[in-house]
Design a protein around this motif. Structure first.
Motif, short mmCIF file in Angstrom:
data_model
loop_
_atom_site.label_atom_id
_atom_site.label_comp_id
_atom_site.label_asym_id
_atom_site.label_seq_id
_atom_site.Cartn_x
_atom_site.Cartn_y
_atom_site.Cartn_z
N LEU A 128 -59.22 -27.61 8.07
CA LEU A 128 -60.04 -26.60 7.57
C LEU A 128 -59.64 -26.79 6.11
N GLY A 129 -58.92 -27.31 5.75
CA GLY A 129 -58.49 -26.97 4.39
C GLY A 129 -57.61 -26.42 3.98
N LEU A 130 -56.99 -25.86 4.42
CA LEU A 130 -55.62 -25.30 3.74
C LEU A 130 -54.89 -25.47 4.01
N THR A 131 -54.20 -25.33 2.73
CA THR A 131 -52.35 -25.25 2.13
C THR A 131 -51.94 -24.68 3.11
N SER A 132 -50.51 -25.70 3.20
CA SER A 132 -49.47 -24.41 4.34
C SER A 132 -49.37 -22.85 3.68
N LEU A 133 -49.09 -22.57 2.51
CA LEU A 133 -49.09 -21.77 1.34
C LEU A 133 -50.41 -20.37 2.11
N GLN A 134 -51.86 -21.58 2.29
CA GLN A 134 -52.49 -20.63 2.74
C GLN A 134 -52.88 -20.34 4.10
N ALA A 135 -52.43 -21.22 4.95
CA ALA A 135 -52.75 -20.98 5.82
C ALA A 135 -51.19 -20.02 6.71
N PHE A 136 -50.90 -19.62 5.88
CA PHE A 136 -49.25 -18.82 6.21
C PHE A 136 -50.17 -17.44 5.66
N ARG A 137 -50.03 -17.35 4.91
CA ARG A 137 -51.03 -16.08 3.80
C ARG A 137 -52.19 -15.18 5.16
N TYR A 138 -53.32 -16.72 4.91
CA TYR A 138 -54.41 -15.98 5.57
C TYR A 138 -54.21 -16.16 7.35
N ILE A 139 -53.11 -16.99 7.75
CA ILE A 139 -53.71 -16.75 8.91
C ILE A 139 -52.82 -16.67 9.90
N VAL A 140 -51.29 -16.56 9.74
CA VAL A 140 -49.68 -16.56 9.84
C VAL A 140 -49.56 -15.08 9.74
N MET A 141 -49.00 -14.44 8.09
CA MET A 141 -48.53 -13.60 7.76
C MET A 141 -49.47 -12.46 8.02
N SER A 142 -51.20 -12.23 8.58
CA SER A 142 -51.44 -10.71 9.37
C SER A 142 -50.90 -10.71 10.64
N GLN A 143 -50.77 -11.75 11.18
CA GLN A 143 -50.78 -11.62 12.68
C GLN A 143 -49.20 -10.97 12.78
N MET A 144 -48.22 -11.65 12.13
CA MET A 144 -46.81 -11.48 12.18
C MET A 144 -46.82 -9.64 11.80
N LEU A 145 -47.36 -9.67 10.88
CA LEU A 145 -46.99 -8.03 10.49
C LEU A 145 -48.14 -6.93 11.55
N ARG A 146 -48.78 -7.66 12.56
CA ARG A 146 -49.38 -7.27 13.68
C ARG A 146 -47.88 -6.91 14.34
N ILE A 147 -47.44 -7.95 15.19
CA ILE A 147 -46.84 -8.04 16.09
C ILE A 147 -45.67 -7.08 15.56
N ALA A 148 -44.98 -6.91 14.52
CA ALA A 148 -43.53 -6.91 14.03
C ALA A 148 -43.78 -5.11 13.88
N PHE A 149 -45.66 -4.62 13.89
CA PHE A 149 -45.12 -3.41 13.05
C PHE A 149 -44.72 -1.98 13.62
N LEU A 150 -44.98 -1.83 14.83
CA LEU A 150 -44.35 -0.89 15.90
C LEU A 150 -42.90 -0.66 15.16
N PRO A 151 -42.18 -2.30 15.57
CA PRO A 151 -40.65 -2.66 14.96
C PRO A 151 -40.23 -1.97 14.22
N THR A 152 -40.78 -2.49 12.66
CA THR A 152 -40.63 -1.98 11.73
C THR A 152 -41.01 -0.49 11.02
N THR A 153 -42.01 0.41 12.64
CA THR A 153 -41.64 1.57 11.89
C THR A 153 -40.25 2.36 12.87
N ASN A 154 -39.97 1.44 13.95
CA ASN A 154 -38.81 2.21 13.91
C ASN A 154 -37.28 2.18 12.85
N GLN A 155 -37.57 1.50 12.02
CA GLN A 155 -36.96 0.23 11.78
C GLN A 155 -36.99 1.78 9.65
N MET A 156 -38.32 1.95 10.25
CA MET A 156 -38.02 3.49 9.65
C MET A 156 -37.75 4.22 9.07
#
Length: 221
Positions: A128-156
């Motif tokens: 769709l024309g995104l750079t690698s950094l933009q793809a990571f920021r807008y597509i991957v990052m949000s999903q990564m944080l969502r999946i890792a959110f509850l394990p991150t809570t345990n670390q808190m």
């Protein structure tokens, strides 16, 4: 025979002071998580970058953080760096040690979350024309944080409990440090530490509950 006489009134009179310490404990835990998450994201990218130097640095950090005692890490921040002329206050050393530990564990959580995201999503973003950094920021990052959110809570929660190790480097303004000083003046060990344990428990359960409510609201889809 059991002849101990409880004096809870002394502990309850010191409750406001202990609650002030609990606020310092929570502050250190939150700051350590903010630093830890930032470093963990960088470590995750380093480890997956393909660059041997960056990957080796990230792997070394993660291995040390995950396979040595948290007390050792705090000691190295306070006493170890002092051997080289770098003197950190008990507060800073405790914060640095916990943040170092958090980053190591969270980096593995984030790496696992990244592995759960199909690579086709990145390729779709690039198409769709995104750079690698933009793809990571807008597509991957949000999903990564969502999946890792509850394990991150345990670390808190773990970060909150780790702050109690600060007494070993002279930290006396957090909940554990204040409890230790109150105990030293009154010798009412059971009462003060039992009350401190209840406060730790309530803070940890409040954080866990708040995280689950946040996740239920923000990650419904």
């Amino acid at each position: 025979m059991f002849s101990y006489t409880f004096h809870w009134n002394q502990a309850f009179r010191a409750l406001p002071q202990m609650l002030d310490g609990a606020l310092v404990t929570l502050q250190i835990a939150l700051l350590s998580m903010a630093i830890g998450v930032t470093c963990a994201i960088a470590l995750t990218l380093f480890r997956l970058s393909g660059n041997r130097a960056l990957s080796g640095f990230a792997t070394t950090w993660i291995e040390i953080a995950r396979n040595t005692p948290a007390l050792f890490q705090i000691y190295m921040a306070h006493f170890g760096l002092g051997s080289f002329g770098i003197h950190l206050s008990p507060y800073t050393a405790l914060l640095a040690g916990i943040a170092f530990n958090n980053a190591g564990y969270l980096a593995e959580n984030f790496r696992g979350a990244l592995k759960a995201i199909p690579e086709t999503q990145i390729r779709a973003g690039r198409s769709l024309g995104l750079t690698s950094l933009q793809a990571f920021r807008y597509i991957v990052m949000s999903q990564m944080l969502r999946i890792a959110f509850l394990p991150t809570t345990n670390q808190m929660v773990w970060a909150i409990l780790m702050t109690s190790l600060g007494v070993t480097v002279g930290m006396n303004t957090d909940l554990a440090g204040i409890t230790q000083e109150l105990n030293a003046r009154s010798f009412r060990t059971f009462e003060f530490f039992a009350l401190a344990a209840v406060i730790y428990y309530l803070v940890a359960k409040t954080v866990t509950l708040a995280a689950h409510l946040f996740a239920a609201r923000m990650f419904r889809y």
